[in-house]
Write a protein that holds these residues in place. Structure first.
Motif, mmCIF file in Angstrom:
data_model
loop_
_atom_site.group_PDB
_atom_site.id
_atom_site.type_symbol
_atom_site.label_atom_id
_atom_site.label_comp_id
_atom_site.label_asym_id
_atom_site.label_seq_id
_atom_site.Cartn_x
_atom_site.Cartn_y
_atom_site.Cartn_z
ATOM 1 N N PHE A 1 0.948 -1.130 -0.155
ATOM 2 C CA PHE A 1 -0.006 0.020 -0.007
ATOM 3 C C PHE A 1 0.760 1.252 -0.060
ATOM 4 O O PHE A 1 0.547 2.405 -0.783
ATOM 5 C CB PHE A 1 -0.916 0.009 1.105
ATOM 6 C CG PHE A 1 -1.778 1.146 1.353
ATOM 7 C CD1 PHE A 1 -3.040 1.151 0.546
ATOM 8 C CD2 PHE A 1 -1.510 2.333 2.304
ATOM 9 C CE1 PHE A 1 -3.582 2.162 0.683
ATOM 10 C CE2 PHE A 1 -2.452 3.598 2.257
ATOM 11 C CZ PHE A 1 -3.457 3.497 1.412
ATOM 12 N N ARG B 1 -6.841 -0.167 5.114
ATOM 13 C CA ARG B 1 -5.664 -0.155 4.261
ATOM 14 C C ARG B 1 -5.354 -1.589 3.767
ATOM 15 O O ARG B 1 -5.009 -1.624 2.405
ATOM 16 C CB ARG B 1 -4.349 0.058 5.363
ATOM 17 C CG ARG B 1 -4.118 1.812 5.492
ATOM 18 C CD ARG B 1 -3.166 1.803 6.803
ATOM 19 N NE ARG B 1 -1.952 1.503 5.941
ATOM 20 C CZ ARG B 1 -0.959 2.323 5.721
ATOM 21 N NH1 ARG B 1 -1.370 3.654 5.617
ATOM 22 N NH2 ARG B 1 -0.147 1.963 5.150
ATOM 23 N N LEU C 1 -7.026 5.782 5.967
ATOM 24 C CA LEU C 1 -5.970 5.256 5.044
ATOM 25 C C LEU C 1 -4.748 5.904 5.536
ATOM 26 O O LEU C 1 -3.435 5.344 5.414
ATOM 27 C CB LEU C 1 -6.432 5.229 3.511
ATOM 28 C CG LEU C 1 -7.315 4.560 3.045
ATOM 29 C CD1 LEU C 1 -7.776 4.755 1.832
ATOM 30 C CD2 LEU C 1 -7.094 2.891 3.357
#
Length: 248
Positions: free
Chosen positions: A79, A164, A246
């Protein structure tokens, strides 16, 4: 007088044979039921397995390409290796309420049901969790059966995974063209850069191509796609309050 046993008709079958056939059918039926239950429960077990960070899930479309010997291009990226402008653009294009719903946007879903009951054309109400579980475990195309399976899977996945992790999996299994899966392969295929180096414009083009990546070419956008990208680009630039789950 001699008693001659009555001749058995050709179609008759001994009781023992019927009993054996019934037992065999019950055994096969039990196995079929267990197999169906196993297939239904398998995605839930995989959701728990995919909680582990180093496991890199593949989608049903990727498995199809392997079975058909087509192959595919997918390079998993963490990510933190994805440009935030891409994450913002995807959220603003696909699921603006991603950080606050529980896997399903019930307000949007209620509107779709009401439109369907009134005979009107329905708009899309799929959230990122719904699209993720569809990509991982189900199939493309509209059907009530798929939607009925999709909803509980999305709720469970949203409960088990962090936001996430959900976004990471989604961006690594989403399709961005024939045999192109995941944001890293998409960024390199369409723009010749890594997912970490995407510009805001490139990110917006990739985001708006997601609903139909085979007809919407992010690398060669038409006038309509450019207009949509401009809209998403503006929304993404003002998305700070929407992405708090996030980025701290």
């Amino acid at each position: 007088m001699d008693i001659v046993p009555e001749a058995r008709e050709e179609g008759d079958m001994p009781a023992s044979r019927w009993s054996s056939l019934r037992r065999t059918w019950r055994l096969h039926r039990r196995r079929i039921v267990l197999a169906v239950v196993g297939l239904v429960l398998l995605p839930y077990a995989l959701i728990a397995l995919y909680l582990i960070d180093f496991i890199r899930p593949v989608s049903t479309l990727m498995l199809r390409d392997l079975v058909l010997l087509r192959g595919y291009d997918r390079q998993w990226v963490e990510f933190d290796q994805i440009a935030p402008v891409l994450v913002q653009s995807v959220m603003m294009s696909e699921d603006g309420q991603f950080c606050i719903h529980d896997g399903v946007d019930w307000g949007q879903m209620r509107g779709v049901v009401e439109d369907a009951l009134e005979g009107e054309s329905t708009r899309g109400a799929s959230t990122i969790p719904m699209q993720t579980v569809k990509n991982l475990f189900l199939w493309n195309g509209r059907s009530f059966v798929r939607k009925a399976m999709e909803l509980p899977l999305a709720i469970v996945a949203d409960f088990v995974w962090s936001k996430r992790r959900m976004m990471e999996i989604y961006l690594n299994v989403a399709e961005w063209g024939d045999g192109i899966y995941g944001i890293e392969a998409a960024a390199r295929h369409h723009f010749g850069v890594s997912a970490a180096k995407l510009s805001r414009r490139q990110a917006a083009l990739l985001a708006v191509s997601l609903p139909n990546p085979k007809e919407r070419n992010a690398g060669k956008p038409g006038r309509g796609l450019k207009r949509l990208a401009s809209l998403i680009e503006r929304r993404a630039s003002r998305s700070g309050g929407y992405i708090t789950c996030l980025y701290d």
